[in-house]
Design a protein around this motif. Structure first.
Motif, mmCIF file in Angstrom:
data_model
loop_
_atom_site.group_PDB
_atom_site.id
_atom_site.type_symbol
_atom_site.label_atom_id
_atom_site.label_comp_id
_atom_site.label_asym_id
_atom_site.label_seq_id
_atom_site.Cartn_x
_atom_site.Cartn_y
_atom_site.Cartn_z
ATOM 1 N N UNK A 75 -44.104 -35.034 -101.528
ATOM 2 C CA UNK A 75 -44.698 -35.889 -100.352
ATOM 3 C C UNK A 75 -43.873 -35.131 -99.200
ATOM 4 N N UNK A 76 -44.303 -34.019 -98.796
ATOM 5 C CA UNK A 76 -43.415 -33.466 -97.676
ATOM 6 C C UNK A 76 -43.616 -33.884 -96.227
ATOM 7 N N UNK A 77 -42.690 -34.240 -95.501
ATOM 8 C CA UNK A 77 -42.829 -34.569 -94.211
ATOM 9 C C UNK A 77 -41.639 -33.854 -93.352
ATOM 10 N N UNK A 78 -42.048 -32.762 -92.459
ATOM 11 C CA UNK A 78 -41.040 -31.834 -91.949
ATOM 12 C C UNK A 78 -40.685 -32.591 -90.483
ATOM 13 N N UNK A 79 -39.500 -32.223 -90.392
ATOM 14 C CA UNK A 79 -38.866 -32.407 -89.061
ATOM 15 C C UNK A 79 -38.423 -31.112 -88.301
ATOM 16 N N UNK A 80 -38.874 -31.077 -86.856
ATOM 17 C CA UNK A 80 -38.743 -30.053 -86.204
ATOM 18 C C UNK A 80 -37.984 -30.407 -84.907
ATOM 19 N N UNK A 81 -36.960 -29.715 -84.713
ATOM 20 C CA UNK A 81 -36.096 -30.079 -83.526
ATOM 21 C C UNK A 81 -36.512 -29.320 -82.319
ATOM 22 N N UNK A 82 -35.672 -29.586 -81.211
ATOM 23 C CA UNK A 82 -36.093 -28.999 -80.057
ATOM 24 C C UNK A 82 -35.419 -27.300 -80.049
ATOM 25 N N UNK A 83 -34.656 -27.324 -80.896
ATOM 26 C CA UNK A 83 -33.799 -26.008 -80.811
ATOM 27 C C UNK A 83 -34.758 -25.053 -81.916
ATOM 28 N N UNK A 84 -35.784 -25.249 -82.299
ATOM 29 C CA UNK A 84 -36.831 -24.518 -83.115
ATOM 30 C C UNK A 84 -36.333 -24.740 -84.794
ATOM 31 N N UNK A 85 -35.452 -25.540 -85.159
ATOM 32 C CA UNK A 85 -34.940 -25.370 -86.447
ATOM 33 C C UNK A 85 -35.936 -26.614 -87.117
ATOM 34 N N UNK A 86 -36.312 -26.354 -88.402
ATOM 35 C CA UNK A 86 -37.236 -27.122 -89.079
ATOM 36 C C UNK A 86 -36.347 -27.421 -90.460
ATOM 37 N N UNK A 87 -36.626 -28.850 -90.882
ATOM 38 C CA UNK A 87 -35.980 -29.281 -91.947
ATOM 39 C C UNK A 87 -37.193 -30.155 -92.863
ATOM 40 N N UNK A 88 -36.935 -30.125 -94.034
ATOM 41 C CA UNK A 88 -38.094 -30.532 -95.179
ATOM 42 C C UNK A 88 -37.368 -31.908 -95.882
ATOM 43 N N UNK A 89 -38.396 -33.108 -95.560
ATOM 44 C CA UNK A 89 -38.161 -34.304 -95.879
ATOM 45 C C UNK A 89 -39.334 -34.586 -96.710
ATOM 46 N N UNK A 90 -39.367 -36.235 -97.172
ATOM 47 C CA UNK A 90 -40.339 -36.565 -97.822
ATOM 48 C C UNK A 90 -40.822 -38.023 -97.096
ATOM 49 N N UNK A 91 -42.138 -38.337 -97.311
ATOM 50 C CA UNK A 91 -42.595 -39.555 -96.738
ATOM 51 C C UNK A 91 -43.706 -40.123 -97.358
ATOM 52 N N UNK A 92 -44.063 -41.372 -97.473
ATOM 53 C CA UNK A 92 -45.253 -41.919 -97.776
ATOM 54 C C UNK A 92 -46.140 -42.580 -96.434
#
Length: 780
Positions: A347-364
């Motif tokens: 159940x992917x939920x992505x984080x995008x930072x102000x520096x343009x980097x992205x990280x994959x997480x999970x959430x319901x």
């Protein structure tokens, strides 16, 4: 106010039930100031004087001789012979000295170890190979847990015939529960609270029902996972949408409520097991456990022995104390011990930072989404005046610092979803929950109360670096629903408890791995999906994780095997599950351990991941009888009294017979080796240099043919060159069904560093069947 809130939190953690905890302690530790506490009294029924007509009269007479006021809470007829009662320590000591008393043991507190899985396990694709619904519906799965929510769609009895004629149980009435709550699917429901109430006082019926009704959700989730009916279009807020069904969807369910808000007490657990055996269940599923102790002091082990003796398979969760070694619960060899793995769904939920980097997480999370624009981001540790402010505990955040911002919180101490509630209460608009070293890259999805996602330790560290380097940090969270086909899968969950077996290292545990991460199953209508009092949402299905979830998967699959092979013993069923389990992916790579990112080992997954379809036709099985287990107890040098506590019979080990733990006919091998060093004073050169001596360990096994006649040949593999393995004979020919053949494995070891482990594999094959067994080498 802060100190008061922390005190309340501490009490909640002490008494509350947590899906990711393993705890046990005698009642004295829980309430040390009580004058009396609960004891379980084990009696030798054969020693009852002739002056008594019934055993209960004898029990009562013994009890009255040490206390005029004490009353029996329960009498036990199946799991043990004896009763439970409240006594002072002195009264208990006096009682223990009376004729016919085997032991007086303090009550122990246990805790709970808290769709797509049928498809993931191949049950949908190979539906035609499963037992016919008529035979499957004769199998009864008994679930000991927090009770049941009978209104769940998963207990629909449409299409089921009459209740099996051998069923002796009942639908026990109580608060918010009556006889009509049961049907042809949920055929029995009982509750056991005397041990709990004797310790913690009367149940507060404004908070939980004094009845089989499940006000927690855990019991409904486990029972529907094991044998829930087919439900179309099931989901949690649209996540994991599809057909939900238990493993044995045509099987019957009997529920025994033994767990309450303050935990699960051994007196109630044993009473529940006692009734389950008496009622006529075929499988007992228990997603609970506690600290390790000898089998003759372990209530679950003693109860499971009695169930096994009556042909009932007992499946238990391994615990959620991983990835630490020696962290297992429920390791008795007559219990099937289940670890947890992941599914191929996320159940992917992505984080995008102000520096343009992205990280994959999970959430319901299912509420209103955050705006598309980046929002201010702050680390909780920088928005609090307390030393552990980074954990986002109750009232630790400063509203003026978090208002309108996304808050980065660290995982640990309090519940994950509660951290989000704290952020929301302080005015935060979102949360990023970062794993610490304890959980590594393990991602468990939660139905958060605000826009939130969980990221792994590595991503969390990088986000913290960004926060410390940017004067105006920003972030956004984007939710992508459900994704299937995630690879690699399965992966051993980091929280899943690991071997070696701390009680008997020669018995490899856990036995098997099953799905236990982000599992969709039925839920209670009494609380929301997070379990928080502030969560007013109500759902029919929930997604949660733990070995609590993996255990009922195996319980349900065991029920299918029992339906297909009604004459198989619990040992034969477990053997079929273990010897057909898989340890590699289709690519040939080994199953991974989420805690390390490397290949997992038999100490993590036992024999491997369960494969229900293959288990229906294992070819050969390692069967076990009650006498085999008693011989095992003799090999442990148990006294006559200790054996009586476990096996409920008088048995004296034959002093002229050599008993060996390595002779137990287990489907796996745990080889404990010692390397001796010769100081050079013998017949050697006399130079004084050390020379290593080899250690030889032999294991004997017996295979029973449950397939067609044929010849099986052995093959071996090992990760180490320090152990030579030989098998005699190297081939076994079976000419008839149920024919038995014995073989011996000799392990010859040379020098290895003490405390190291290595692994291997042994398998027999006739060209069609593969009968596999893991091997674990441990140097002491």
């Amino acid at each position: 106010m802060l100190r008061f809130s922390l005190l309340i939190l501490f009490l909640f953690l002490l008494l509350g039930i947590c899906n990711f905890s393993v705890a046990a302690g005698v009642e004295k530790e829980l309430v040390p100031k009580l004058e009396k506490r609960t004891f379980i009294v084990h009696m030798a029924r054969s020693k009852m004087p002739a002056s008594f007509d019934e055993h209960t009269q004898w029990y009562a007479s013994n009890l009255k001789s040490v206390s005029e006021s004490a009353e029996m809470l329960y009498t036990y007829n199946n799991v043990i012979h004896g009763f439970s009662t409240r006594l002072t320590d002195q009264e208990a000591k006096s009682l223990e000295g009376l004729h016919g008393i085997l032991a007086v043991l303090p009550q122990v507190r246990y805790e709970l170890h808290t769709t797509r899985t049928p498809e993931f396990l191949g049950l949908n694709k190979y539906e035609g190979l499963m037992p016919e619904s008529a035979s499957a519906s004769e199998i009864i799965v008994g679930v000991l847990d927090t009770g049941v929510w009978p209104e769940s769609q998963s207990f629909d009895d449409k299409g089921l015939g009459p209740v099996p004629s051998n069923w002796k149980g009942q639908c026990e009435e109580g608060n918010n529960f009556n006889a009509s709550s049961c049907n042809r699917k949920l055929i029995g429901a009982r509750f056991f609270s005397k041990g709990y109430e004797a310790t913690l006082g009367p149940i507060d019926e404004t908070k939980e029902s004094k009845s089989p009704r499940d006000d927690d959700g855990h019991g409904t989730h486990t029972s529907t996972t094991a044998a829930g009916s087919v439900v179309e279009d099931a989901s949690l807020f649209g996540y994991a949408q599809g057909v939900a069904r238990g493993m044995a969807s045509h099987g019957r369910v009997a529920v025994y409520k033994v767990c309450w808000m303050g935990g699960c007490f051994s007196t109630d657990i044993m009473a529940g097991m006692d009734k389950a055996i008496e009622d006529g269940v075929n499988v007992i599923s228990m997603s609970l456990g506690g600290g390790m102790t000898d089998y003759y002091r372990d209530s679950i082990a003693m109860g499971a022995f009695a169930a096994m003796e009556r042909g009932i398979l007992v499946s238990c969760s391994a615990g959620n104390a991983g990835p630490s070694p020696y962290s297992l619960s429920n390791v008795a060899p007559w219990i099937t011990t289940v670890g947890a793995g992941t599914l191929d769904r996320d159940f992917p939920a992505y984080v995008t930072l102000g520096n343009g980097k992205n990280f994959s997480g999970v959430s319901l999370y299912s509420g209103n989404q955050l705006s598309n624009s980046l929002l201010p981001l702050i680390y909780a540790g920088n928005a609090s005046n307390v030393s552990n402010g980074n954990l986002c505990m109750t009232e630790t955040l400063i509203p003026s610092k978090v208002a309108g911002k996304i808050v980065l919180c660290d995982r640990g101490v309090n519940a994950r979803v509660q951290k989000g509630a704290v952020v929301k209460q302080a005015g935060g608009v979102g949360m990023i929950l970062a794993n610490t070293a304890t959980n590594g890259e393990e991602l468990v999805a939660d139905a958060h109360l605000l826009p939130a996602t969980t990221v792994g330790e590595k991503a969390g560290d990088l986000i913290k670096q960004y926060l410390s380097s940017d004067t105006n940090p920003t972030a956004s969270i984007v939710f992508r629903g459900t994704k299937v086909g995630i690879q690699p899968s399965p992966v051993v969950a980091a929280f899943s408890s690991r071997g070696p077996n701390s009680i008997t290292q020669e018995i490899l545990k856990p036995d098997i791995l099953a799905p236990g991460v982000n599992i969709l199953a039925g839920w209670t209508g009494a609380v929301g999906p997070t379990g928080l009092s502030t969560d007013t949402r109500r759902v029919g299905f929930n997604i949660i994780s733990g070995t609590s979830m993996s255990c009922p998967h195996v319980s349900g699959v065991a029920a299918l095997l029992k339906a297909a092979q009604p004459d198989w013993s619990p040992g034969a069923i477990r053997s079929a599950l273990m010897t057909t389990a898989y340890t590699t992916y289709k690519t040939g790579a080994k199953i991974e351990d989420l805690a390390t990112g490397s290949a997992a080992t038999p100490f993590d997954y036992g024999a491997g991941h369960v494969d229900p379809v293959t288990a229906l036709d294992p070819g050969l099985v390692y069967d076990l009888t009650v006498d085999d287990y008693i011989g095992f107890l003799c090999a442990l040098n148990y006294s006559e009294t200790q054996i009586s506590l476990v096996a409920k019979r008088n048995f004296t080990c034959d002093t002229n017979k050599k008993y060996s733990v390595t002779d137990l006919n287990y489907p796996s091998f745990s080889v404990v080796l010692q390397t001796a060093i010769d100081g050079g004073g013998g017949s050697g050169s006399g130079s004084g240099s050390s020379t290593s001596k080899s250690t030889v360990v032999k294991h004997t096994r017996t295979l029973t043919n449950v397939g067609s006649p044929g010849t099986y040949k052995v093959s071996l593999s090992s990760e180490t060159q320090s152990v030579k393995i030989s098998v005699q004979p190297e081939s076994l020919t079976f000419s008839a069904a149920n024919e038995k053949k014995m073989y011996t494995v000799t392990f010859t070891a040379t020098s290895m560093p003490s405390g190291t482990n290595s692994f291997g594999h042994l398998e027999w094959s006739d060209g069609k069947h593969i009968v596999g067994s893991p091997i674990a080498f441990s140097w002491t």
